[in-house]
Write an enzyme that holds these catalytic residues in place. Structure first.
Site, PDB file in Angstrom:
ATOM      1  N   VAL A   1       0.873  -1.178   0.000  1.00 48.17           N
ATOM      2  CA  VAL A   1       0.000   0.000   0.000  1.00 48.17           C
ATOM      3  C   VAL A   1       0.905   1.221   0.000  1.00 48.17           C
ATOM      4  O   VAL A   1       1.984   1.203   0.590  1.00 48.17           O
ATOM      5  CB  VAL A   1      -0.958   0.062   1.217  1.00 48.17           C
ATOM      6  CG1 VAL A   1      -2.011  -1.022   1.138  1.00 48.17           C
ATOM      7  CG2 VAL A   1      -0.197  -0.008   2.517  1.00 48.17           C
ATOM      8  N   SER A   2       0.465   2.287  -0.666  1.00 46.71           N
ATOM      9  CA  SER A   2       1.256   3.510  -0.691  1.00 46.71           C
ATOM     10  C   SER A   2       0.825   4.471   0.403  1.00 46.71           C
ATOM     11  O   SER A   2       1.626   5.247   0.919  1.00 46.71           O
ATOM     12  CB  SER A   2       1.153   4.189  -2.063  1.00 46.71           C
ATOM     13  OG  SER A   2      -0.203   4.423  -2.395  1.00 46.71           O
TER      14      SER A   2
END
Length: 226
Positions: free
Chosen positions: A9-10
């Site tokens: 996930v960013s």
């Protein structure tokens, strides 16, 4: 077959869209069970962008692939691995050389077959095209608004918001400073020299502070782009 999962996930906000680390891992473990593969690990990259392959978790994953430790890599969705077609093609070539299958749960794809490799490459290309097309449309829309004199983001030096709250109009005092900056720059003056001349001429920045070479450079850059 020994497999390893990869999740990424960013930002924390991605959890709101069903791509949290936990949700991805659950899908990967379910796929491993369906395939009857031995999932030896799930590698995590939290807070990492897909714009680059230089991520701690991904580099560890590639090390396992290069070392022949695993026969397959499972991801919940292709864009968790990369959003770049170029990077995807490079990864697929590497996996193929090492006889490692790339399995994507969301796209129901398995590069263990030639058809799977073809489809996953095409999908990656289409996704990148969509992102670039959206970017082009956004830039065109902003360019049109700017040409119509509408406000886009911060108000450039030399202008102010008109009474209607939507369009811009020239700010006389700042326009005078802007004209002086352009004149001096046209005569070959350095940024530091322009700042000194403006301060001697009692020209002020929008905040009322003395001019510095950084503020001159910023004003010139915005004026040139506009």
């Amino acid at each position: 077959m020994k497999t390893v999962g990869y999740v990424r996930v960013s930002t924390d906000r991605q959890a709101e869209h069903g791509v949290s680390l936990e949700a991805q891992e659950a899908k990967i473990r379910a796929m491993a069970i369906v395939q009857g593969s031995d999932l030896i690990d799930v590698i995590v990259d939290g807070g990492e962008s897909a714009k680059s392959l230089n991520r701690p978790g991904l580099q560890r994953l590639l090390g396992l692939v290069s070392g022949g430790t695993v026969g397959g890599v499972i991801v919940a969705k292709l864009d968790r691995l990369t959003r770049s077609v170029k990077d995807l093609c490079g990864l697929l070539e590497m996996f193929e050389r090492r006889k490692v299958a790339l399995i994507s749960v969301a796209e129901s794809l398995d590069t263990g077959s030639a058809a799977g490799r073809l489809v996953i490459t095409i999908m990656g290309a289409v996704s990148q095209w969509e992102r670039e097309a959206i970017g082009e449309r956004t830039r065109d829309a902003l360019r049109h608004k700017r040409s119509q004199g509408q406000r886009i983001g911060n108000i450039a030096f030399g202008f102010r918001l008109a009474g209607d709250g939507h369009y811009l109009e020239e700010e006389p005092v700042e326009q005078a400073a802007l004209a002086e900056i352009r004149r001096l720059r046209g005569e070959g003056a350095t940024l530091r020299g322009i700042a000194a001349a403006l301060n001697q001429g009692a020209y002020q920045t929008r905040r009322g502070t003395p001019w510095r070479l950084e503020s001159v450079a910023r004003v010139l850059k915005v004026a040139q782009n506009g």
